[in-house]
Scaffold this motif. Sequence first.
Motif: not given
Length: 241
Positions: A100-121, A170-174
């Motif tokens: 779903s759109l909501g689930g995909a956006l949640a996954a994308g936002e979570l990916a950024v949170i994890l990326w900012q914390k250095g939890r890259y895998p 535009p989003v911050s990681p990009a």
Amino acid sequence: MRGYAEACRYMAVNKEAEALCYLGILDLHGRQIMYPETSSFPKGVKLPRISPQRAMEALELLKKEGVPYAEYVLQKPRSPGSPSDKEKSLQLLAERYPYSLGGALAAGELAVILWQKGRYPEALRMAQPLVGIIPNAGGVVAWAEFTGQGARQNRESACRKAQFWSVRFPVSPATYTLGLCYLEGVGGLPKDPLEAYALFWLANYLGCCHPGLEQALKGLESSLTPAQALEARRRAVRYLP
């Protein structure tokens, strides 16, 4: 705004489109209050004439019905707990509604949170299935490909992904990754410190708190004159929708 209008066209047959339409009405209302001189629609773009109060009530009703996008939109300002609570909330939405759109956006936002914390895998596991669909996911994968952290290094591919999303949504990681491309002059892009600084500044403005960005921003800022820094910030505005 065109995206909101397109969603409104399908609101009678798709619940997530309906939720996105209501969000557009609320977004437009907010822009009219904050920026009355810039809140007009592009020519030919219209939204339903619904009051912000009715739009919010409709969103709340869609959330009660279990519409993923409504749940995603309304969970964000109502998650005042710890960062781990936010992660759990996003993880739950992503796992419950993976298609779903909501689930995909949640996954994308979570990916950024994890990326900012250095939890890259962990970040890449969330982002890679959505790399061509969700801006945050595309940005995280672009950064990983540029740096080689968590993914095979491929700067050509990284810069293409970063540029694709930076000019569209535009989003911050990009934008951070595209700044790295301009800083080093790779991925088919010229070496341009001013454009790099513009993109680093924009990534910071968009809320990025990745430690590498702060270092890159300060390093470039110290080498620019005040006039150059001002010109770079003017350039950054061009990427904003």
